[in-house]
Design a protein around this motif. Structure first.
Motif, PDB file in Angstrom:
ATOM      1  N   PHE A  36       0.831  -1.207   0.000  1.00  0.00           N
ATOM      2  CA  PHE A  36       0.000   0.000   0.000  1.00  0.00           C
ATOM      3  C   PHE A  36       0.861   1.250   0.000  1.00  0.00           C
ATOM      4  N   SER A  38       3.685   1.848  -1.638  1.00  0.00           N
ATOM      5  CA  SER A  38       4.052   2.242  -3.002  1.00  0.00           C
ATOM      6  C   SER A  38       2.833   2.691  -3.799  1.00  0.00           C
ATOM      7  N   VAL A  39       1.689   2.083  -3.532  1.00  0.00           N
ATOM      8  CA  VAL A  39       0.466   2.507  -4.222  1.00  0.00           C
ATOM      9  C   VAL A  39       0.092   3.925  -3.791  1.00  0.00           C
ATOM     10  N   ALA A  40       0.208   4.210  -2.488  1.00  0.00           N
ATOM     11  CA  ALA A  40      -0.110   5.554  -1.991  1.00  0.00           C
ATOM     12  C   ALA A  40       0.852   6.585  -2.579  1.00  0.00           C
ATOM     13  N   GLY A  42       2.518   6.320  -5.406  1.00  0.00           N
ATOM     14  CA  GLY A  42       2.191   6.447  -6.825  1.00  0.00           C
ATOM     15  C   GLY A  42       0.979   7.320  -7.056  1.00  0.00           C
ATOM     16  N   PHE A  43      -0.031   7.156  -6.190  1.00  0.00           N
ATOM     17  CA  PHE A  43      -1.218   8.011  -6.313  1.00  0.00           C
ATOM     18  C   PHE A  43      -0.859   9.472  -6.070  1.00  0.00           C
ATOM     19  N   LEU A  44      -0.026   9.731  -5.070  1.00  0.00           N
ATOM     20  CA  LEU A  44       0.374  11.117  -4.811  1.00  0.00           C
ATOM     21  C   LEU A  44       1.149  11.703  -5.983  1.00  0.00           C
ATOM     22  N   TRP A  46       0.831  10.775  -9.142  1.00  0.00           N
ATOM     23  CA  TRP A  46      -0.142  10.984 -10.220  1.00  0.00           C
ATOM     24  C   TRP A  46      -1.001  12.212  -9.944  1.00  0.00           C
ATOM     25  N   PHE A  47      -1.494  12.324  -8.727  1.00  0.00           N
ATOM     26  CA  PHE A  47      -2.357  13.451  -8.373  1.00  0.00           C
ATOM     27  C   PHE A  47      -1.584  14.764  -8.426  1.00  0.00           C
TER      28      PHE A  47
END
Length: 91
Positions: A36, A38-40, A42-44, A46-47
């Motif tokens: 989670f 790395s996913v978090a 990555g989302f930051l 992207w956002f």
């Protein structure tokens, strides 16, 4: 009107509980070993990319100067410099 307020209250409650859960989870050992994380991140990224924000570059270990050691200093930008205590002096 009442259903809209209930939806707003429900979303606010869920967001608050999710924030409190993440706050506790963030400082646990599970956070350090989870996917989670790395996913978090990555989302930051992207956002942030939507609004043009980027991660700053890493600090550089090698420093290069524009002038060589034997060359004279470039001329100043003009005008005398202000004294160090100029802002603290009273008239």
């Amino acid at each position: 009107m009442l259903p809209v307020l209930l939806v707003i209250a429900a979303i606010s409650l869920v967001a608050f509980l999710a924030f409190r859960w993440f706050e506790r989870y963030r400082y646990s050992d599970n956070w350090r070993t989870s996917e989670f994380r790395s996913v978090a991140f990555g989302f930051l990224m992207w956002f942030g990319g939507i609004f043009g924000h980027r991660v700053p570059p890493p600090p550089q270990a090698k420093v290069e100067f524009a002038t060589k050691a034997g060359e004279p200093e470039p001329p100043g930008s003009g005008g005398p410099t202000l004294p160090n205590q100029a802002a603290d002096d009273e008239e």
